[in-house]
Motif scaffolding. Structure first.
Motif, PDB file in Angstrom:
ATOM      1  N   THR A 157     -29.124 -21.707  -0.961  1.00 37.49           N
ATOM      2  CA  THR A 157     -28.521 -22.050  -2.247  1.00 37.49           C
ATOM      3  C   THR A 157     -27.264 -22.884  -2.030  1.00 37.49           C
ATOM      4  OG1 THR A 157     -29.302 -20.001  -3.245  1.00 37.49           O
ATOM      5  CG2 THR A 157     -27.526 -21.152  -4.388  1.00 37.49           C
ATOM      6  N   SER A 159     -24.646 -24.468  -4.618  1.00 39.23           N
ATOM      7  CA  SER A 159     -24.342 -24.622  -6.034  1.00 39.23           C
ATOM      8  C   SER A 159     -23.139 -25.514  -6.299  1.00 39.23           C
ATOM      9  CB  SER A 159     -24.113 -23.244  -6.662  1.00 39.23           C
ATOM     10  OG  SER A 159     -23.054 -22.585  -6.012  1.00 39.23           O
ATOM     11  N   THR A 175     -32.245 -23.933  -3.793  1.00 36.86           N
ATOM     12  CA  THR A 175     -31.671 -24.215  -5.103  1.00 36.86           C
ATOM     13  C   THR A 175     -30.380 -25.008  -4.950  1.00 36.86           C
ATOM     14  OG1 THR A 175     -32.545 -22.144  -5.995  1.00 36.86           O
ATOM     15  CG2 THR A 175     -30.806 -23.205  -7.250  1.00 36.86           C
ATOM     16  N   SER A 177     -27.799 -26.463  -7.612  1.00 39.56           N
ATOM     17  CA  SER A 177     -27.546 -26.555  -9.046  1.00 39.56           C
ATOM     18  C   SER A 177     -26.318 -27.393  -9.386  1.00 39.56           C
ATOM     19  CB  SER A 177     -27.378 -25.146  -9.632  1.00 39.56           C
ATOM     20  OG  SER A 177     -26.322 -24.470  -8.989  1.00 39.56           O
ATOM     21  N   THR A 193     -35.373 -26.158  -6.613  1.00 41.29           N
ATOM     22  CA  THR A 193     -34.826 -26.391  -7.954  1.00 41.29           C
ATOM     23  C   THR A 193     -33.500 -27.127  -7.851  1.00 41.29           C
ATOM     24  OG1 THR A 193     -35.821 -24.341  -8.776  1.00 41.29           O
ATOM     25  CG2 THR A 193     -34.072 -25.294 -10.101  1.00 41.29           C
ATOM     26  N   SER A 195     -30.901 -28.436 -10.612  1.00 37.80           N
ATOM     27  CA  SER A 195     -30.670 -28.475 -12.053  1.00 37.80           C
ATOM     28  C   SER A 195     -29.459 -29.308 -12.452  1.00 37.80           C
ATOM     29  CB  SER A 195     -30.510 -27.042 -12.585  1.00 37.80           C
ATOM     30  OG  SER A 195     -29.437 -26.402 -11.948  1.00 37.80           O
TER      31      SER A 195
END
Length: 349
Positions: A157, A159, A175, A177, A193, A195
């Motif tokens: 991850t 972020s 991920t 984000s 993902t 986003s």
């Protein structure tokens, strides 16, 4: 007596959450015997419950395991609960049950997000930017951070702004984000993902799924039965693998499915959907969109006012005829699939 009937009473047993795929008409066809389901209804199976043989079958393991049994293209996905007698197979991936409750219908994006969560919930988070240990997750939350999980079932991850996350191992999830982040999951059953704005997500492994929901994001799923979703404005989604599905729901987005029996959907205004593989399907459901089916026995449909482009080929791929029209005009029904046969558009299922 029907093999499956509506449940008339609740059984006091633990409920197990899972996922189930259905045809477009919300039917399932065990042993080629169609059974009609409805959202929000509960059903009971009368008889023996045995995985792969009898009972209601649902996915209770990795969410993307659904694509082992259902192609992303043309499949409706629902969250479900099962209870009563149960039996599992494939390492707990699939469960047969006595009682099934059909919950809410979800799209590819929620399924992908659930897959990322499923992997992360089963991984041990450690500090740092890299790990190659099995079942370990890494997180980089600072600005410009990078996270890599290359081991089996790893999760990564990132972020923070401009972060990048890569999970290349079996069943890995990545991920990113943050703003301008990029996420890549190249292993089997991986999910990626991104986003944030201008993010890019790539899942190239078998049954992988990629979601880029930010503005101008791009999602690519090139593996067997992969699914790619770009829901932000001007996003692009490409699924080039066998039976892949690509969805671009933002205004001006483009969706391309080039694999065999792939499906491309552009639901935003002025979007373009192209299905170039054999028996592919293209849908343009937004205002002033365009749908193109250029492969062998391809089909296309669109909302009223959308442009349709059809190509007819012979078995060797040679172009025989081409046709262009507008849904809602000259006898072409809105949101009905058409295939070019002998140079004329013919309505098909």
């Amino acid at each position: 007596m029907p093999r499956k009937t509506a449940a008339t009473a609740e059984i006091d047993s633990p409920k197990i959450a899972g996922y189930k795929g259905f045809r477009e008409d919300l039917t399932c066809c065990p042993k080629d015997k169609p059974f009609q389901f409805e959202l929000g209804h509960t059903y009971r199976h009368d008889g023996t419950v045995k995985a792969c043989k009898s009972g209601f079958h649902v996915i209770t393991g990795h969410p993307l395991a659904l694509f082992r049994y259902y192609a992303p293209a043309g499949t409706r996905i629902c969250r479900v609960e099962v209870s009563g007698k149960t039996d599992t197979d494939d390492g707990g991936e699939k469960t047969a049950a006595e009682i099934l409750t059909v919950g809410e219908e979800i799209g590819l994006t929620p399924l992908i997000l659930d897959a990322v969560k499923w992997v992360k919930d089963r991984a041990k988070t450690v500090a740092g930017t890299y790990t190659d240990k099995e079942s370990t997750a890494v997180e980089a939350r600072g600005t410009g951070g990078a996270a890599t999980a290359s081991g089996t079932r790893g999760a990564a991850t990132a972020s923070g702004t401009r972060g990048a996350a890569t999970a290349s191992g079996h069943q890995g999830a990545a991920t990113a984000s943050g703003f301008q982040g990029a996420a890549t999951a190249s292993g089997d059953w991986g999910a990626a993902t991104a986003s944030g704005d201008w993010g890019a997500a790539t899942a190239s492994g078998t049954r992988g799924a990629a979601t880029a929901s930010g503005n101008q994001g791009a999602a690519t799923a090139s593996g067997h039965q992969g699914a790619a979703t770009a829901s932000g404005d001007w996003g692009a989604a490409t699924a080039s693998g066998y039976q892949g599905a690509a969805t671009a729901s933002g205004n001006g987005g483009a969706a391309t499915a080039s694999g065999l029996q792939g499906a491309a959907t552009a639901s935003g205004d002025w979007g373009a959907a192209t299905a170039s593989g054999t028996r592919g399907a293209a849908t343009a459901s937004g205002n002033q969109g365009a749908a193109t089916a250029s492969g062998y026995e391809g089909k296309a449909r669109g909302a009223a006012g959308c442009a349709l482009f059809l190509v007819e080929r012979d078995g060797n791929g040679e172009i025989l005829h081409v046709w262009a029209g507008i849904a809602g005009k000259d006898g072409i029904k809105p949101m009905a699939y058409y295939r070019l046969v002998d140079g004329k558009p013919v309505e098909v299922e």
